[in-house]
Scaffold this motif. Structure first.
Motif, PDB file in Angstrom:
ATOM      1  N   UNK A 188       0.927  -1.013  -0.080  1.00  0.00           N
ATOM      2  CA  UNK A 188      -0.084   0.003  -0.023  1.00  0.00           C
ATOM      3  C   UNK A 188       1.001   1.258   0.093  1.00  0.00           C
ATOM      4  N   UNK A 189       0.961   2.104  -0.947  1.00  0.00           N
ATOM      5  CA  UNK A 189       1.744   3.136  -1.071  1.00  0.00           C
ATOM      6  C   UNK A 189       1.543   4.304   0.082  1.00  0.00           C
ATOM      7  N   UNK A 190       0.581   4.190   0.244  1.00  0.00           N
ATOM      8  CA  UNK A 190       0.363   5.383   1.597  1.00  0.00           C
ATOM      9  C   UNK A 190       0.776   4.924   2.718  1.00  0.00           C
ATOM     10  N   UNK A 191       0.672   3.827   3.204  1.00  0.00           N
ATOM     11  CA  UNK A 191       1.320   3.129   4.288  1.00  0.00           C
ATOM     12  C   UNK A 191       2.965   3.342   4.024  1.00  0.00           C
ATOM     13  N   UNK A 192       3.439   2.856   2.740  1.00  0.00           N
ATOM     14  CA  UNK A 192       4.758   3.131   2.530  1.00  0.00           C
ATOM     15  C   UNK A 192       5.055   4.442   3.078  1.00  0.00           C
ATOM     16  N   UNK A 193       4.372   5.671   2.541  1.00  0.00           N
ATOM     17  CA  UNK A 193       4.937   6.880   2.737  1.00  0.00           C
ATOM     18  C   UNK A 193       4.783   7.282   4.031  1.00  0.00           C
ATOM     19  N   UNK A 194       3.985   6.598   4.664  1.00  0.00           N
ATOM     20  CA  UNK A 194       4.143   6.885   6.336  1.00  0.00           C
ATOM     21  C   UNK A 194       5.408   6.240   7.072  1.00  0.00           C
ATOM     22  N   UNK A 195       5.650   5.101   6.573  1.00  0.00           N
ATOM     23  CA  UNK A 195       6.674   4.379   7.047  1.00  0.00           C
ATOM     24  C   UNK A 195       8.012   4.984   7.002  1.00  0.00           C
ATOM     25  N   UNK A 196       8.046   5.499   5.808  1.00  0.00           N
ATOM     26  CA  UNK A 196       9.195   6.325   5.260  1.00  0.00           C
ATOM     27  C   UNK A 196       9.296   7.491   6.331  1.00  0.00           C
ATOM     28  N   UNK A 197       8.348   8.131   6.538  1.00  0.00           N
ATOM     29  CA  UNK A 197       8.158   9.603   7.370  1.00  0.00           C
ATOM     30  C   UNK A 197       8.854   8.906   8.901  1.00  0.00           C
ATOM     31  N   UNK A 198       8.363   7.932   9.284  1.00  0.00           N
ATOM     32  CA  UNK A 198       8.594   7.717  10.595  1.00  0.00           C
ATOM     33  C   UNK A 198      10.084   7.193  10.598  1.00  0.00           C
ATOM     34  N   UNK A 199      10.479   6.677   9.766  1.00  0.00           N
ATOM     35  CA  UNK A 199      12.063   6.342   9.850  1.00  0.00           C
ATOM     36  C   UNK A 199      12.849   7.480   9.451  1.00  0.00           C
ATOM     37  N   UNK A 200      12.525   8.572   8.844  1.00  0.00           N
ATOM     38  CA  UNK A 200      13.328   9.772   8.688  1.00  0.00           C
ATOM     39  C   UNK A 200      13.197  10.563  10.040  1.00  0.00           C
ATOM     40  N   UNK A 201      12.046  10.478  10.743  1.00  0.00           N
ATOM     41  CA  UNK A 201      11.790  11.283  12.061  1.00  0.00           C
ATOM     42  C   UNK A 201      12.919  10.581  12.768  1.00  0.00           C
ATOM     43  N   UNK A 202      13.079   9.324  12.943  1.00  0.00           N
ATOM     44  CA  UNK A 202      13.991   8.522  13.892  1.00  0.00           C
ATOM     45  C   UNK A 202      15.520   9.108  13.442  1.00  0.00           C
ATOM     46  N   UNK A 203      15.758   9.151  12.272  1.00  0.00           N
ATOM     47  CA  UNK A 203      17.125   9.703  11.758  1.00  0.00           C
ATOM     48  C   UNK A 203      17.471  11.143  12.450  1.00  0.00           C
ATOM     49  N   UNK A 204      16.074  12.024  12.259  1.00  0.00           N
ATOM     50  CA  UNK A 204      16.688  13.312  12.709  1.00  0.00           C
ATOM     51  C   UNK A 204      16.971  13.272  14.278  1.00  0.00           C
ATOM     52  N   UNK A 205      16.418  12.448  14.836  1.00  0.00           N
ATOM     53  CA  UNK A 205      16.400  12.160  16.471  1.00  0.00           C
ATOM     54  C   UNK A 205      17.893  11.703  16.708  1.00  0.00           C
ATOM     55  N   UNK A 206      18.347  10.791  15.620  1.00  0.00           N
ATOM     56  CA  UNK A 206      19.765   9.961  15.986  1.00  0.00           C
ATOM     57  C   UNK A 206      20.857  10.740  15.862  1.00  0.00           C
ATOM     58  N   UNK A 207      20.635  11.716  14.700  1.00  0.00           N
ATOM     59  CA  UNK A 207      21.799  12.403  14.396  1.00  0.00           C
ATOM     60  C   UNK A 207      21.833  13.949  15.369  1.00  0.00           C
ATOM     61  N   UNK A 208      23.096  13.956  15.946  1.00  0.00           N
ATOM     62  CA  UNK A 208      23.222  15.225  16.949  1.00  0.00           C
ATOM     63  C   UNK A 208      23.460  16.548  16.069  1.00  0.00           C
TER      64      UNK A 208
END
Ligand SMILES: Nc1ncnc2c1ncn2[C@@H]1O[C@H](COP(=O)(O)OP(=O)(O)OP(=O)(O)O)[C@@H](O)[C@H]1O
Ligand SMILES: [Mg+2]
Length: 317
Positions: free
Chosen positions: A294-314
């Protein structure tokens, strides 16, 4: 006086102007402004009837820029975009007739409906900002900005843009449905104005070229450049990401961050400016391992991973 307040002023006027007739779509409006300031192309993704085309028209008419629309269909030929050599009966000479790509803002509507051949003709114009026909180079006008639209659901008869072509878009922004009170407001606006698109012009060509020039000069500290590099690298380290962002993606993040600063009237980039555009700039440049059907789910998953990346990088101090 801080010259950058001039850009903030245009941005504020333009946004409230657009809101005279369009409800919400703030992220899309901001993306178009960022695209304009760095002449980066924007992909608007959303279901049919979510005002993608309407927004593109209202946006360009607020700026007094020349606007053209190309409806992408399976039988669209590259020359329907770029133009072609025609015989002039009056003069008896062959001459180049410019296609719709010769405008400041070009709407490539439903880009995934055209054949890969026509898509790539467009992408060539995006990259080189010129058209070559029979060995003659015709530069495109400035500013030059493509706004492409597509429906995220890959329906029959569509040709999804390949990753390398998606990478050429500065930003991909997803247009979601609005809540019920906003939808009610849409109907109230329609009652008053119908399908009007004329709005006051907030800037002329000279203003826009000046804003672009100022954006180019926004200061970026070395520590910010290092931050952008780390964010890009982090996308290549994560387990759940099959393909991370390219150096082109990192460069795009730099440009978009400068535009984000300029839009706030700031002559320098802060880590928050970078954070505010990471999702917009990176979301279409990474491929997740778990490809949800489901492309909509895929977009949401991608956004979530990107949010985590922003948290991880100082971020730098
Ligand atoms: N947020 C909104 N504010 C104001 N009008 C809206 C909004 N959303 C939808 N509309 C109305 O819906 C109409 C349809 O919009 P438009 O044709 O731009 O959709 P689209 O996203 O381009 O759809 P398609 O993918 O089918 O081309 C607009 O002309 C407008 O009247
Ligand atoms: Mg449309």
């Amino acid at each position: 006086m801080n010259e950058y307040l001039f850009i903030r002023d245009i941005a504020e006027k333009l946004t409230s102007n657009i809101h005279e007739i369009i409800i919400g779509m703030d992220e899309a409006i901001r993306s178009l402004l960022i695209g304009l300031l760095v002449e980066g192309h924007i992909l608007l993704e959303g279901a049919p009837g979510t005002a993608k085309t309407y927004l593109a028209r209202v946006f360009s008419s607020s700026l007094g820029l020349e606007f053209k629309r190309v409806q992408f269909t399976a039988d669209l030929m590259p020359s329907d975009i770029t133009g072609s050599i025609v015989y002039n009966r009056v003069t008896g000479a062959l001459e180049f007739r410019r296609g719709p790509i010769f405008a400041n803002v070009v709407l490539a509507d439903e880009i995934n409906r055209a054949s890969p051949r026509s898509q790539s003709a467009l992408l060539e114009c995006m990259q080189e900002k010129q058209v070559t026909v029979e060995g003659v180079v015709y530069p495109l006008p400035r500013p030059f900005l493509i706004i492409a639209t597509q429906n995220p659901i890959e329906l029959e008869g569509t040709y999804p843009l390949p990753e390398a072509e998606l990478d050429r878009f500065l930003i991909r922004v997803f247009i979601d449905y609005l809540d019920s009170s906003s939808e009610l407001k849409i109907l109230e606006k329609k009652q008053l104005h119908g399908e009007r698109i004329e709005v006051e012009k907030v800037a002329d060509l000279k203003d826009i070229l000046r804003a672009i020039e100022l954006t180019r000069k926004v200061h970026v500290d070395k520590s910010i450049l290092e931050y952008i590099v780390k964010l890009g690298q982090q996308t290549r380290k994560r387990e759940e990401i099959l393909l991370g962002v390219s150096p082109r993606g990192q460069v795009s993040l730099l440009y978009a961050s400068k535009a984000a600063a300029a839009l706030e009237g700031k002559p320098y980039v802060t880590p928050d400016h970078v954070k505010s555009v990471v999702n917009l700039v990176f979301n279409h440049r990474i491929i997740l391992r778990s490809r949800s059907s489901n492309p909509i789910t895929l977009r949401r998953e991608t956004m979530e991973v990107l949010r985590e990346i922003i948290e991880e990088v100082e971020p730098p101090r």
